[in-house]
Design a protein around this motif. Structure first.
Motif, PDB file in Angstrom:
ATOM      1  N   GLY A 132      -2.516  -7.781   2.592  1.00 50.36           N
ATOM      2  CA  GLY A 132      -2.172  -7.880   0.931  1.00 50.36           C
ATOM      3  C   GLY A 132      -0.921  -8.523   0.707  1.00 50.36           C
ATOM      4  O   GLY A 132      -0.112  -8.928   1.591  1.00 50.36           O
ATOM      5  N   TRP A 133      -0.442  -8.528  -0.542  1.00 51.01           N
ATOM      6  CA  TRP A 133       0.816  -9.096  -1.057  1.00 51.01           C
ATOM      7  C   TRP A 133       1.981  -8.382  -0.454  1.00 51.01           C
ATOM      8  O   TRP A 133       3.110  -8.952   0.004  1.00 51.01           O
ATOM      9  CB  TRP A 133       0.734  -9.234  -2.647  1.00 51.01           C
ATOM     10  CG  TRP A 133      -0.291  -9.938  -3.203  1.00 51.01           C
ATOM     11  CD1 TRP A 133      -0.929 -11.122  -2.582  1.00 51.01           C
ATOM     12  CD2 TRP A 133      -0.426 -10.340  -4.607  1.00 51.01           C
ATOM     13  NE1 TRP A 133      -1.703 -11.566  -3.470  1.00 51.01           N
ATOM     14  CE2 TRP A 133      -1.382 -11.231  -4.694  1.00 51.01           C
ATOM     15  CE3 TRP A 133      -0.043  -9.383  -5.580  1.00 51.01           C
ATOM     16  CZ2 TRP A 133      -2.062 -11.456  -6.210  1.00 51.01           C
ATOM     17  CZ3 TRP A 133      -0.698  -9.856  -6.828  1.00 51.01           C
ATOM     18  CH2 TRP A 133      -1.546 -10.660  -6.787  1.00 51.01           C
ATOM     19  N   LEU A 134       1.872  -7.027  -0.502  1.00 48.44           N
ATOM     20  CA  LEU A 134       3.049  -6.139   0.175  1.00 48.44           C
ATOM     21  C   LEU A 134       2.931  -5.812   1.704  1.00 48.44           C
ATOM     22  O   LEU A 134       3.633  -4.968   2.054  1.00 48.44           O
ATOM     23  CB  LEU A 134       3.362  -5.237  -1.000  1.00 48.44           C
ATOM     24  CG  LEU A 134       3.655  -5.251  -2.265  1.00 48.44           C
ATOM     25  CD1 LEU A 134       3.856  -3.963  -3.132  1.00 48.44           C
ATOM     26  CD2 LEU A 134       4.817  -6.377  -2.085  1.00 48.44           C
ATOM     27  N   GLY A 135       1.658  -6.106   2.021  1.00 49.67           N
ATOM     28  CA  GLY A 135       1.402  -5.667   3.435  1.00 49.67           C
ATOM     29  C   GLY A 135       2.367  -5.847   4.577  1.00 49.67           C
ATOM     30  O   GLY A 135       2.694  -5.271   5.376  1.00 49.67           O
ATOM     31  N   LEU A 143       5.533   1.307   6.948  1.00 53.37           N
ATOM     32  CA  LEU A 143       5.194   2.096   5.852  1.00 53.37           C
ATOM     33  C   LEU A 143       3.836   1.957   5.647  1.00 53.37           C
ATOM     34  O   LEU A 143       3.388   0.871   5.730  1.00 53.37           O
ATOM     35  CB  LEU A 143       6.136   1.914   4.684  1.00 53.37           C
ATOM     36  CG  LEU A 143       7.407   1.983   4.441  1.00 53.37           C
ATOM     37  CD1 LEU A 143       8.220   1.673   3.203  1.00 53.37           C
ATOM     38  CD2 LEU A 143       7.872   3.516   4.537  1.00 53.37           C
ATOM     39  N   LYS A 144       2.921   3.114   5.548  1.00 55.36           N
ATOM     40  CA  LYS A 144       1.756   2.619   5.586  1.00 55.36           C
ATOM     41  C   LYS A 144       1.261   3.503   4.084  1.00 55.36           C
ATOM     42  O   LYS A 144       1.451   4.731   3.874  1.00 55.36           O
ATOM     43  CB  LYS A 144       0.946   3.563   6.664  1.00 55.36           C
ATOM     44  CG  LYS A 144      -0.510   3.162   6.675  1.00 55.36           C
ATOM     45  CD  LYS A 144      -1.038   3.739   8.144  1.00 55.36           C
ATOM     46  CE  LYS A 144      -2.407   3.303   8.130  1.00 55.36           C
ATOM     47  NZ  LYS A 144      -3.043   3.875   9.472  1.00 55.36           N
ATOM     48  N   VAL A 145       0.515   2.724   3.533  1.00 55.12           N
ATOM     49  CA  VAL A 145      -0.027   3.011   2.051  1.00 55.12           C
ATOM     50  C   VAL A 145      -1.634   3.187   2.146  1.00 55.12           C
ATOM     51  O   VAL A 145      -2.034   4.250   1.805  1.00 55.12           O
ATOM     52  CB  VAL A 145       0.390   2.168   1.021  1.00 55.12           C
ATOM     53  CG1 VAL A 145      -0.456   2.526  -0.359  1.00 55.12           C
ATOM     54  CG2 VAL A 145       1.767   2.224   0.704  1.00 55.12           C
ATOM     55  N   ILE A 146      -2.213   1.976   2.409  1.00 52.65           N
ATOM     56  CA  ILE A 146      -3.690   2.104   2.844  1.00 52.65           C
ATOM     57  C   ILE A 146      -4.195   2.839   3.907  1.00 52.65           C
ATOM     58  O   ILE A 146      -3.521   2.575   4.782  1.00 52.65           O
ATOM     59  CB  ILE A 146      -4.144   0.555   2.485  1.00 52.65           C
ATOM     60  CG1 ILE A 146      -3.693   0.042   1.257  1.00 52.65           C
ATOM     61  CG2 ILE A 146      -5.874   0.623   2.390  1.00 52.65           C
ATOM     62  CD1 ILE A 146      -4.156   0.497   0.050  1.00 52.65           C
ATOM     63  N   PHE A 147      -5.154   3.538   3.551  1.00 51.70           N
ATOM     64  CA  PHE A 147      -5.685   4.278   4.617  1.00 51.70           C
ATOM     65  C   PHE A 147      -4.817   5.543   5.208  1.00 51.70           C
ATOM     66  O   PHE A 147      -4.648   5.913   6.206  1.00 51.70           O
ATOM     67  CB  PHE A 147      -6.082   3.541   5.909  1.00 51.70           C
ATOM     68  CG  PHE A 147      -7.158   2.414   5.617  1.00 51.70           C
ATOM     69  CD1 PHE A 147      -8.098   2.647   4.469  1.00 51.70           C
ATOM     70  CD2 PHE A 147      -7.302   1.317   6.261  1.00 51.70           C
ATOM     71  CE1 PHE A 147      -9.012   1.518   4.229  1.00 51.70           C
ATOM     72  CE2 PHE A 147      -8.112   0.046   6.157  1.00 51.70           C
ATOM     73  CZ  PHE A 147      -8.932   0.432   5.051  1.00 51.70           C
ATOM     74  N   ALA A 148      -4.100   5.939   4.287  1.00 59.12           N
ATOM     75  CA  ALA A 148      -2.989   7.060   4.431  1.00 59.12           C
ATOM     76  C   ALA A 148      -2.985   7.909   2.890  1.00 59.12           C
ATOM     77  O   ALA A 148      -3.500   7.490   1.913  1.00 59.12           O
ATOM     78  CB  ALA A 148      -1.729   6.308   4.866  1.00 59.12           C
ATOM     79  N   SER A 225     -12.327   6.419  -2.244  1.00 58.59           N
ATOM     80  CA  SER A 225     -13.184   5.959  -1.185  1.00 58.59           C
ATOM     81  C   SER A 225     -12.898   4.571  -0.509  1.00 58.59           C
ATOM     82  O   SER A 225     -12.796   4.506   0.681  1.00 58.59           O
ATOM     83  CB  SER A 225     -14.680   6.116  -1.453  1.00 58.59           C
ATOM     84  OG  SER A 225     -15.376   5.632  -0.628  1.00 58.59           O
ATOM     85  N   VAL A 226     -12.290   3.763  -1.389  1.00 59.13           N
ATOM     86  CA  VAL A 226     -12.069   2.520  -0.784  1.00 59.13           C
ATOM     87  C   VAL A 226     -10.633   2.496  -0.066  1.00 59.13           C
ATOM     88  O   VAL A 226     -10.380   1.663   0.772  1.00 59.13           O
ATOM     89  CB  VAL A 226     -11.822   1.409  -2.179  1.00 59.13           C
ATOM     90  CG1 VAL A 226     -11.206   0.308  -1.752  1.00 59.13           C
ATOM     91  CG2 VAL A 226     -13.136   1.388  -2.848  1.00 59.13           C
ATOM     92  N   VAL A 227      -9.729   3.210  -0.784  1.00 61.42           N
ATOM     93  CA  VAL A 227      -8.374   3.292   0.048  1.00 61.42           C
ATOM     94  C   VAL A 227      -8.110   4.473   1.019  1.00 61.42           C
ATOM     95  O   VAL A 227      -7.309   4.314   1.803  1.00 61.42           O
ATOM     96  CB  VAL A 227      -7.213   3.498  -1.142  1.00 61.42           C
ATOM     97  CG1 VAL A 227      -7.083   2.657  -2.030  1.00 61.42           C
ATOM     98  CG2 VAL A 227      -7.438   4.863  -1.772  1.00 61.42           C
ATOM     99  N   SER A 228      -9.027   5.302   1.186  1.00 56.48           N
ATOM    100  CA  SER A 228      -8.942   6.349   2.288  1.00 56.48           C
ATOM    101  C   SER A 228      -9.368   5.882   3.698  1.00 56.48           C
ATOM    102  O   SER A 228      -8.549   6.232   4.850  1.00 56.48           O
ATOM    103  CB  SER A 228      -9.544   7.394   2.127  1.00 56.48           C
ATOM    104  OG  SER A 228     -11.241   7.096   2.268  1.00 56.48           O
TER     105      SER A 228
END
Length: 282
Positions: A132-135, A143-148, A225-228
């Motif tokens: 992603g843009w900030l990935g 730092l982990k945001v998605i799937f966290a 559900s999408v981000v987990s």
């Protein structure tokens, strides 16, 4: 009999309509409630206790179920206070001031109502995902945001932030600002005026919004559900855990978890009716 009384009775009969139509409408409403509300409630608890209390208790006490409960509570505990602060600030700003961008702010508050939760989750993936843009920046700083957990909290905050603002705003607009202006005229500071005058006037709207916000936070499925990533025992909330168990044909476990969400919904309805009653009688 006075002519006005006869006219009133005729109008009442006209508005009420024939008894057959009234009973037909009442019967249709009861049938609808029975099919779409009572039958699912009975089905949830009957499937949950299909193999007895021991199997139900085992499903609830499963480590993965307990982890899902903790994560659900964590997301709600973070999302609800944030939305409370935002809702109060936004409602006060919109109700008391006229400024450029006011209509845009109202539109943004309603955005989660018009955007599918799944689309909202995909937007967070595009922003904070690995590609992603900030990935890349997040990966460089470990730092982990998605799937966290942070992604789940962000998604929960997004889908629930209109509730408090939308419940408090009409109350503030209907009550006006005369008492607040009087308090400022008598020398009260802005914070003293807010805590002593504004907040007590809108407390029932605040409680109502918090109840709805908490219920949505705990029951949210699409965006979470999408981000987990569906990592069992790590990033699964109660709704996601129920889905996983159902897909694995563990119907007792799935409906046992679902019964917790059902009980939450019933408690929410009871508290909601109590708040509505107190707001009318106070």
């Amino acid at each position: 009999m006075h002519p006005s009384t006869l006219i009133l009775r005729r109008r009442t009969r006209t508005l009420s309509g024939p008894a057959v139509i009234r009973w037909a409408l009442i019967g249709a409403a009861l049938l609808f409630l029975g099919v779409f509300l009572l039958v699912p409630l009975v089905a949830v608890f009957s499937f949950a206790f299909q193999k007895g209390w021991a199997a139900y208790a085992a499903a609830i006490q499963d480590p993965e179920a307990l982890s899902a409960m903790r994560l659900t509570l964590t997301a709600a505990v973070i999302a609800v206070p944030l939305n409370l602060v935002f809702g109060l600030a936004a409602a006060w700003l919109i109700a008391r001031f006229r400024f450029r961008g006011r209509s845009l702010l109202i539109t943004l508050i309603d955005l989660p109502f018009s955007v599918s939760p799944v689309i909202a989750g995909l937007i967070f993936v595009l922003l904070f995902g690995r590609n992603g843009w900030l990935g890349p920046w997040l990966a460089a700083h470990d730092l982990k945001v998605i799937f966290a957990v942070p992604g789940i909290v962000l998604a929960t905050v997004f889908v629930t932030f209109p509730f408090v603002a939308r419940e408090v705003l009409p109350v503030m607009q209907s009550q006006g600002s005369d008492e607040e202006e009087a308090a400022l005229t008598l020398g009260a500071s802005g914070w003293r005026m807010f805590w002593s005058v504004t907040l007590p006037k809108v407390k029932w709207g605040v409680l109502y919004g918090v109840i709805l916000c908490n219920a949505r936070a705990m029951g949210e499925f699409g965006a979470v559900s999408v981000v987990s990533g569906h990592v069992r025992g790590v990033t699964t909330t109660l709704p996601l855990h129920a889905e996983i168990l159902y897909n694995e044909y563990d119907f007792v476990g799935a409906f046992a978890v679902a019964s917790l969400l059902t009980l939450l919904a019933l408690v929410t309805l009871v508290v909601k009716k109590y708040v509505e009653w107190r707001s009318v009688t106070s």
